[in-house]
Scaffold this active site. Sequence first.
Site, PDB file in Angstrom:
ATOM      1  N   VAL A  96       0.869  -1.185   0.000  1.00 43.21           N
ATOM      2  CA  VAL A  96       0.000   0.000   0.000  1.00 43.21           C
ATOM      3  C   VAL A  96       0.906   1.236   0.000  1.00 43.21           C
ATOM      4  CG1 VAL A  96      -1.809   1.263   1.216  1.00 43.21           C
ATOM      5  CG2 VAL A  96      -1.791  -1.256   1.269  1.00 43.21           C
ATOM      6  N   HIS A 100       3.036   3.343   6.393  1.00 39.42           N
ATOM      7  CA  HIS A 100       2.371   2.724   7.541  1.00 39.42           C
ATOM      8  C   HIS A 100       3.383   1.937   8.342  1.00 39.42           C
ATOM      9  CE1 HIS A 100       1.987   0.159   3.986  1.00 39.42           C
ATOM     10  NE2 HIS A 100       2.090  -0.891   4.784  1.00 39.42           N
TER      11      HIS A 100
HETATM   12  P1  5GP Z   1       2.466  -3.565   3.371  1.00 39.86           P
HETATM   13  O1  5GP Z   1       2.749  -4.880   2.705  1.00 39.86           O
HETATM   14  O2  5GP Z   1       2.116  -2.494   2.377  1.00 39.86           O
HETATM   15  O3  5GP Z   1       3.513  -3.140   4.351  1.00 39.86           O
HETATM   16  O4  5GP Z   1       1.203  -3.811   4.284  1.00 39.86           O
HETATM   17  C1  5GP Z   1      -0.092  -3.473   3.933  1.00 39.86           C
HETATM   18  C2  5GP Z   1      -0.980  -4.060   4.995  1.00 39.86           C
HETATM   19  O5  5GP Z   1      -2.257  -3.509   4.825  1.00 39.86           O
HETATM   20  C3  5GP Z   1      -1.119  -5.583   4.909  1.00 39.86           C
HETATM   21  O6  5GP Z   1      -0.669  -6.166   6.120  1.00 39.86           O
HETATM   22  C4  5GP Z   1      -2.598  -5.790   4.661  1.00 39.86           C
HETATM   23  O7  5GP Z   1      -3.112  -6.898   5.372  1.00 39.86           O
HETATM   24  C5  5GP Z   1      -3.218  -4.491   5.137  1.00 39.86           C
HETATM   25  N1  5GP Z   1      -4.430  -4.130   4.435  1.00 39.86           N
HETATM   26  C6  5GP Z   1      -4.620  -4.137   3.091  1.00 39.86           C
HETATM   27  N2  5GP Z   1      -5.871  -3.711   2.802  1.00 39.86           N
HETATM   28  C7  5GP Z   1      -6.451  -3.407   3.991  1.00 39.86           C
HETATM   29  C8  5GP Z   1      -7.746  -2.902   4.335  1.00 39.86           C
HETATM   30  O8  5GP Z   1      -8.613  -2.649   3.486  1.00 39.86           O
HETATM   31  N3  5GP Z   1      -8.013  -2.727   5.661  1.00 39.86           N
HETATM   32  C9  5GP Z   1      -7.062  -2.991   6.617  1.00 39.86           C
HETATM   33  N4  5GP Z   1      -7.424  -2.770   7.880  1.00 39.86           N
HETATM   34  N5  5GP Z   1      -5.841  -3.460   6.323  1.00 39.86           N
HETATM   35  C10 5GP Z   1      -5.538  -3.676   5.018  1.00 39.86           C
END
Ligand code: 5GP
Length: 144
Positions: A96, A100
């Site tokens: 994303v 975060h």
């Molecule tokens: P990244 O891989 O970008 O560090 O982590 C993105 C995180 O966002 C993942 O752990 C995934 O489970 C979480 N995530 C993706 N879509 C959503 C959503 O719609 N709602 C929530 N609460 N978490 C999400």
Amino acid sequence: MSERTIFEKIVDGDIPARVVHETDTTLAFLDANPLAPGHTLVIPKERYKRLRDTPPELSADVFETVRELAPVIEDAVEADATNIGVNDGPDAGQEVPHLHVHIVPRFKDDGGGPIHAVAGAPPDLDDDELDVIAEEISTAAKDA
Ligand code: 5GP
């Protein structure tokens, strides 16, 4: 900026999330695919893709929220420890494109590993190479 991210839609209330904490500038909510009970994401409400893009005051707010929240989460889910991490860029696993911080509660004997497990095969660097790398970083850091 490109299309709103899923996290901007959460900030705007357009998609639901289990929000656990909010400040003027940050939002914390449960990860939809938790690695552990209490797995929480802390974001700046304003979208910046990466830590390097984020204004200093805002990144300070994000990490202050993490500092406050991590022990609260750990205690709430009766965890024994916590991993805190950022996938900062797609090649580090960022899916994303909105900064975060993951707060992942850890439990004794949960079968997980330390944060060292995220990288590939460790490089074999001799002392001279380590000196060069340290010099490059410290020189660049003076201009940061
Ligand atoms: P990244 O891989 O970008 O560090 O982590 C993105 C995180 O966002 C993942 O752990 C995934 O489970 C979480 N995530 C993706 N879509 C959503 C959503 O719609 N709602 C929530 N609460 N978490 C999400």
